[in-house]
Design a protein around this motif. Structure first.
Motif: not given
Length: 282
Positions: A162-164, A176-177, A185-191
């Motif tokens: 979430a923070t990296y 994913v990041g 997709k990266k934003s979705e994984a973070q959320k």
């Protein structure tokens, strides 16, 4: 004959002198000295020497922050070396092939060095008998260990995902990041990671603390230090911490004072810098 024995026994009994009464003990040092004589000087107790500690660390890291807080709170004379940009150097890798921080150096260790924040705190607490941070009683110690392992195995991966991205830290391989996936997709994984934090966080509140001020009871344990440090990172994404978590972090900082505030200041300073840079580039 019987009378004679009785008489002589009686006479000898009369003649037996009572045991001498012990003389009164000499006057204690608190008594006034005799005229013309000065009171004996008492040697001043030397302050206990702080255990030395060589620590390689990175100031913006909460993993490193945990050991830095612990070292201060436990009273170590820690010599900190900022390893920023040096963890991949041949000299560092020769001692620490995992190229990780924090790392301590100690001649008593089989390989002379030790990394991983939880392992470092456990080792130092065991070596120096710091029971208030790491209890010896098997059941209490098991709860501290369980809290730390649950943190690094479950909560911290969510916090990292979430923070990296916001902190500018590289993701772990396989995330994913770390991939070439579309930014959406990266934003979705973070959320998704951000949303997942609430559940394990509540486990610390309802299970590990269970109505106590800290996981360690009345005093913060090494698990409390590690948890509070981890939660510091959530400020970079404006995560809405529950009220109990805010009060918990404030209570740890109040209890440990500068020992917590100084290393936390480095993490908070880095977060503030990252956020200012993000605003400037927006």
């Amino acid at each position: 004959m019987a009378k004679t024995v009785t008489k002589s026994a009686g006479k000898s009994a009369v003649k037996v002198k009572p045991k001498a009464v012990a003389k009164p003990a000499a006057k204690t040092a608190s008594a006034k000295p005799a005229a013309g004589k000065s009171a004996p000087k008492t040697a001043k107790a030397k302050p206990a020497k702080k255990p030395a500690l060589k620590l390689s660390m990175l100031k913006p890291s909460v993993n490193n922050m945990a050991v830095r807080v612990f070292a201060r709170a436990a009273g170590f004379d820690a010599a900190e070396t900022d390893a920023w940009g040096h963890t991949r150097s041949p000299e560092y890798i020769a001692r620490n092939p995992a190229h990780l921080t924090p790392m301590i150096e100690d001649k008593g260790l089989p390989r002379g060095v030790l990394w991983e924040s939880c392992a470092i705190m456990q080792y130092l607490a065991n070596k120096h008998g710091l029971e208030k941070f790491y209890p010896k009683a098997p059941a209490k110690r098991a709860m501290v260990d369980s809290a730390m392992f649950y943190l690094i195995g479950t909560l911290y991966p969510y916090v990292a995902r979430a923070t990296y991205p916001a902190l500018g830290f590289p993701h772990y391989a396989g995330e994913v990041g770390h991939s070439d996936a579309h930014p959406d997709k990266k934003s979705e994984a973070q959320k998704a990671a951000m949303a997942a934090i609430a559940e394990p966080l509540e486990v610390f509140h309802s299970f590990f603390r269970d109505g106590k001020p800290f996981i360690g009871g009345k005093h913060p344990s090494i698990a409390d230090i590690r948890l509070a440090a981890t939660l510091e990172f959530l400020a970079v994404i404006d995560y809405a911490l529950p009220k109990w978590a805010k009060e918990y972090m404030a209570a740890i900082e109040k209890k440990l004072g500068k020992a917590y505030a100084e290393p936390a200041g480095d993490v908070r300073g880095y977060i503030a810098y990252v956020r200012s840079q993000a605003k400037a580039s927006a």
